[in-house]
Design a protein around this motif. Sequence first.
Motif, mmCIF file in Angstrom:
data_model
loop_
_atom_site.group_PDB
_atom_site.id
_atom_site.type_symbol
_atom_site.label_atom_id
_atom_site.label_comp_id
_atom_site.label_asym_id
_atom_site.label_seq_id
_atom_site.Cartn_x
_atom_site.Cartn_y
_atom_site.Cartn_z
ATOM 1 N N ASP A 341 -7.253 6.428 11.206
ATOM 2 C CA ASP A 341 -6.324 7.852 11.485
ATOM 3 C C ASP A 341 -5.944 7.463 12.777
ATOM 4 O OD1 ASP A 341 -7.055 9.142 9.209
ATOM 5 O OD2 ASP A 341 -8.993 10.016 10.097
ATOM 6 N N PHE A 342 -6.658 7.259 13.630
ATOM 7 C CA PHE A 342 -6.407 6.877 15.243
ATOM 8 C C PHE A 342 -5.426 5.915 15.230
ATOM 9 C CE2 PHE A 342 -6.640 5.493 19.563
ATOM 10 C CZ PHE A 342 -7.101 6.523 20.327
ATOM 11 N N MET A 343 -5.667 4.806 14.621
ATOM 12 C CA MET A 343 -4.416 3.697 14.928
ATOM 13 C C MET A 343 -3.094 4.141 14.408
ATOM 14 S SD MET A 343 -6.068 1.225 16.425
ATOM 15 C CE MET A 343 -4.929 -0.127 16.320
ATOM 16 N N ALA A 344 -3.192 4.937 13.348
ATOM 17 C CA ALA A 344 -1.903 5.376 12.648
ATOM 18 C C ALA A 344 -1.066 6.033 13.612
ATOM 19 C CB ALA A 344 -2.008 6.155 11.688
ATOM 20 N N LEU A 345 -1.780 6.707 14.711
ATOM 21 C CA LEU A 345 -1.154 7.436 15.774
ATOM 22 C C LEU A 345 -0.095 6.536 16.689
ATOM 23 C CD1 LEU A 345 -3.814 9.830 16.930
ATOM 24 C CD2 LEU A 345 -1.757 10.597 15.456
ATOM 25 N N GLY A 346 -0.452 5.208 16.846
ATOM 26 C CA GLY A 346 0.310 4.419 17.581
ATOM 27 C C GLY A 346 0.707 3.294 16.812
ATOM 28 N N ARG A 347 1.013 3.250 15.445
ATOM 29 C CA ARG A 347 1.444 1.916 14.801
ATOM 30 C C ARG A 347 2.937 2.021 14.947
ATOM 31 N NH1 ARG A 347 -1.368 1.827 9.431
ATOM 32 N NH2 ARG A 347 -2.877 1.228 11.087
ATOM 33 N N HIS A 348 3.141 0.733 15.398
ATOM 34 C CA HIS A 348 4.667 0.332 15.530
ATOM 35 C C HIS A 348 4.961 -0.563 14.125
ATOM 36 C CE1 HIS A 348 8.303 -1.746 16.849
ATOM 37 N NE2 HIS A 348 8.326 -1.130 17.889
ATOM 38 N N PRO A 349 5.983 -0.283 13.559
ATOM 39 C CA PRO A 349 6.030 -1.020 12.131
ATOM 40 C C PRO A 349 6.396 -2.467 12.283
ATOM 41 C CG PRO A 349 7.867 0.858 12.563
ATOM 42 C CD PRO A 349 7.110 0.570 13.671
ATOM 43 N N GLU A 350 6.699 -3.059 13.487
ATOM 44 C CA GLU A 350 6.971 -4.337 13.678
ATOM 45 C C GLU A 350 5.838 -5.315 14.209
ATOM 46 O OE1 GLU A 350 10.738 -4.564 15.819
ATOM 47 O OE2 GLU A 350 11.968 -4.592 13.696
ATOM 48 N N LEU A 351 4.670 -4.393 14.519
ATOM 49 C CA LEU A 351 3.695 -4.984 15.097
ATOM 50 C C LEU A 351 2.496 -5.044 14.153
ATOM 51 C CD1 LEU A 351 3.394 -3.420 18.779
ATOM 52 C CD2 LEU A 351 4.233 -5.487 18.128
ATOM 53 N N SER A 352 1.633 -5.806 14.429
ATOM 54 C CA SER A 352 0.321 -5.906 13.288
ATOM 55 C C SER A 352 -0.315 -4.312 13.388
ATOM 56 C CB SER A 352 -0.634 -7.155 13.828
ATOM 57 O OG SER A 352 -1.892 -6.411 13.899
ATOM 58 N N PRO A 353 -0.964 -4.056 12.246
ATOM 59 C CA PRO A 353 -1.592 -2.719 12.240
ATOM 60 C C PRO A 353 -2.800 -2.624 13.200
ATOM 61 C CG PRO A 353 -1.558 -4.012 10.055
ATOM 62 C CD PRO A 353 -0.830 -4.797 10.943
ATOM 63 N N ASN A 354 -3.219 -3.789 13.759
ATOM 64 C CA ASN A 354 -4.183 -3.991 14.768
ATOM 65 C C ASN A 354 -3.834 -3.650 16.069
ATOM 66 O OD1 ASN A 354 -6.449 -4.109 12.931
ATOM 67 N ND2 ASN A 354 -5.823 -6.469 12.657
ATOM 68 N N GLN A 355 -2.520 -3.312 16.201
ATOM 69 C CA GLN A 355 -2.135 -2.994 17.622
ATOM 70 C C GLN A 355 -1.625 -1.593 17.792
ATOM 71 O OE1 GLN A 355 0.542 -6.530 18.033
ATOM 72 N NE2 GLN A 355 -0.875 -6.832 19.665
ATOM 73 N N PHE A 356 -1.976 -0.894 18.892
ATOM 74 C CA PHE A 356 -1.869 0.480 19.371
ATOM 75 C C PHE A 356 -0.709 0.272 20.368
ATOM 76 C CE2 PHE A 356 -2.705 4.676 20.944
ATOM 77 C CZ PHE A 356 -2.794 5.442 19.944
ATOM 78 N N HIS A 357 0.283 1.118 19.745
ATOM 79 C CA HIS A 357 1.597 0.959 20.994
ATOM 80 C C HIS A 357 1.701 2.340 21.671
ATOM 81 C CE1 HIS A 357 6.119 0.511 21.773
ATOM 82 N NE2 HIS A 357 5.741 -0.665 22.078
ATOM 83 N N MET A 358 1.472 2.461 22.834
ATOM 84 C CA MET A 358 1.632 3.604 23.490
ATOM 85 C C MET A 358 3.005 4.462 23.488
ATOM 86 S SD MET A 358 -1.391 4.268 24.774
ATOM 87 C CE MET A 358 -1.586 5.294 26.134
ATOM 88 N N THR A 359 3.874 3.740 23.610
ATOM 89 C CA THR A 359 5.341 4.208 23.505
ATOM 90 C C THR A 359 5.403 5.088 22.068
ATOM 91 O OG1 THR A 359 5.967 2.766 25.354
ATOM 92 C CG2 THR A 359 7.817 3.997 23.926
ATOM 93 N N THR A 360 5.010 4.231 21.079
ATOM 94 C CA THR A 360 5.160 4.700 19.623
ATOM 95 C C THR A 360 4.382 6.031 19.626
ATOM 96 O OG1 THR A 360 5.632 2.650 18.867
ATOM 97 C CG2 THR A 360 5.076 4.077 17.331
ATOM 98 N N LEU A 361 3.198 6.153 20.140
ATOM 99 C CA LEU A 361 2.270 7.409 20.018
ATOM 100 C C LEU A 361 3.040 8.436 20.723
ATOM 101 C CD1 LEU A 361 -0.266 8.821 20.081
ATOM 102 C CD2 LEU A 361 -0.696 8.056 22.365
ATOM 103 N N ALA A 362 3.705 8.277 21.685
ATOM 104 C CA ALA A 362 4.525 9.216 22.367
ATOM 105 C C ALA A 362 5.537 9.672 21.814
ATOM 106 C CB ALA A 362 4.791 8.757 23.739
#
Length: 718
Positions: A341-362
């Motif tokens: 649930d948490f990771m989904a908030l910052g998931r960038h479609p072009e990055l691995s699902p194991n990465q949390f992208h702050m700008t995408t979250l925002a």
Amino acid sequence: MDNLSRTLPAEFRNLSELARNLWWSWSPEGRSVFSHFDPTLWRLTHHDPMRQLQEIDPSRLEMLRQDMVFIRKYQAAMNAFHEYMAASDHWFGTQYPHLNGGTIAYFSAEFGLHRSVPLYSGGLGILAGDHLKEASDLGIPLVAVGFMYNQAYFRQVIDAEGWQEAVYDSVDQMAMPIDLARTPAGELAKIQVRIGRRLVTCIIWQVRVGRVSLYLLDTNSPENAPEDRHLTARLYGGDHQTRLCQELLLGIGGVRALRAVGYHPHVWHANEGHPAFLLVERIGELVKQGMALDEAANQVRLNTVFTTHTPVPAGHDVFSADLIREYCQWWWEDLGLTQEDFMALGRHPELSPNQFHMTTLAIRLAAFVNGVSREHEHVSRKMFQVLWPERSVNQVPIHSVTNGVHVPTWIAKEMDMLFRKYLELDWRERCDDQELWKRIEGVPDEELWETRQFLKRKMLIFIRQRARIGWMDGTMDPIQVLASGALLEPYSLTLGFARRYATYKRATLLFSDLDRLKKILLNPWRPVQIIFAGKAHPADQPGRELIHQLYQFAKAHDLGGHIAFVEDYDMHVAKFLVQGVDVWLNNPRPPLEASGTSGQKAALNGVPNLSVLDGWWKEGYDGSNGWAVPLPDEPLDEGKQDAWDSENLYTLLEKEIVPLYYERGIDGIPHGWCATAKNAIRTGAPIFSARRMLKEYMGRAYAPLFPDAVSSVEEKLA
Ligand SMILES: *Cc1c(COP(=O)(O)O)cnc(C)c1O
């Protein structure tokens, strides 16, 4: 009463109140009190009233008690200050009476308010500082959150070889205009944030910026483990882990800090991705009240504003799932959610699902997302189109509010006097009124030219004084004294280039054909000189190399001291440069400059820009107000782009800029130049002011998101 007021004569007690509100720094009345208070200390402390009050000699205080001019200035400033603080007939009050009682929260990792409050590194922070000052002037009910950095951003020292050294000074909190914040019940405000397994306590400081309060989180508290006490020591310091901890503190702790001091904001604005965890905290608040995660996220989105500031990918923080688990597990466990649930908030479609992208979250969780110039809007839409795969670039819901500068902060006193005389006494109050600025044509060239020349001399005296100090205290050898600007002279056409030394800013572009540059600089009849300043991030080796290279040119005998490198660029140095040079130079690699604001400060002061068409200049340049490197017909690779841009810069200097500057009328005045300077002011001042910017944020971003003022947010945003 605080300690400072105790040492002041009774009739001057309120000086401490004045020093503790940064309003003094942009009010002519406030500045004139402290510059008169002790002119030498004013200069030695780099315009720092708090330190002046601590260091003032008692005999000087005795003299001031008899000094009628000072007493009058003091009374005028106190009256102006109290009137300002109490006013309700400000812009917001008259335009948005129905939003009275509302609050907008503004989060940023840095704030550049004044040199004496060292909580910033560069452009992003100064923009945030200007945002607060203008919100205060317009009466916008803003409250801000940031960090109390116990070590200021580094002081730059250049060694004899030209290498930048970063010196970290601890700040003296007693000498800063800050106070410990209190809860509505009058207790000292403190909050706690879970950082991994540890519970970290933050003290909260308050800075007064006119009518706006800025709250600063500080972990340097005895409750905390030693490593946690250092968490807020440095701006952008440390590794990924420190960065994540800082961002958790800013976002989550920031929301808690505002609640602790009694604010319940209606609209939330994240300035850049660093504070984006504020969204996570607010979702958590709602889930705790029983709302489902999706619904909570939708709710939070309704009143969130997000501003993105850079098209450079490295400027967007990414954290690994492992780090997120280590530091944020408590969050989803407390709420009965999962890491997914948490990771989904910052998931960038072009990055691995194991990465949390702050700008995408925002971006995902903001109702209004904007870049900082029209060009940057376009670039950001392309950059984040992947988040809306079903939409075309033009339909990506990212907008722009072009940056602007706080006019009272950046205007030179002497230009202010000119505008008072020829525009209107209260021109500051109407500084975004384009009609008003047409009157600039009425300023006699002679007066404008004299003022510009005066400001150049003032800058050169400042630069020489610094060189002298370096010479006297033995930190500079003779050649460094020369390299730092001692050979500059007041009658040469002077270009200024001051920025962070990131490689895309191409600081050495003008040196690509050294012989051609030499001919321009060393022409005995029409000499040209260039002043460089700026820091590189201490971890940025290529940036440090650029400074090293520039310093070699500044030291080179055959360039004759026509190149200078001024150490330790900060707001204080920036003021002298943007007000004192003849032309402001900027040549980043397009389209990587999101906006840029230093050129706006220059234009306001009658300094035309010479710049590539990027950031604000792409919409600011009109053919009459400075010079632009034309864009090539088709995109070029980097090498060819550099060649194209440098060729055009040389040609503009040789064919247009130098001749225009040195073409004097029989009265000795370059009338053509003055016309360009006036156009720079007329077109730049109103549009690229923070006043225009804040009114735009209010009308397009904040007001539509106020919950009770609108029926449908979507409707308003459409
Ligand atoms: C205005 C300013 C900046 C930002 O200028 P850019 O044009 O974005 O490079 C950076 N540092 C200081 C000290 C400034 O005053």
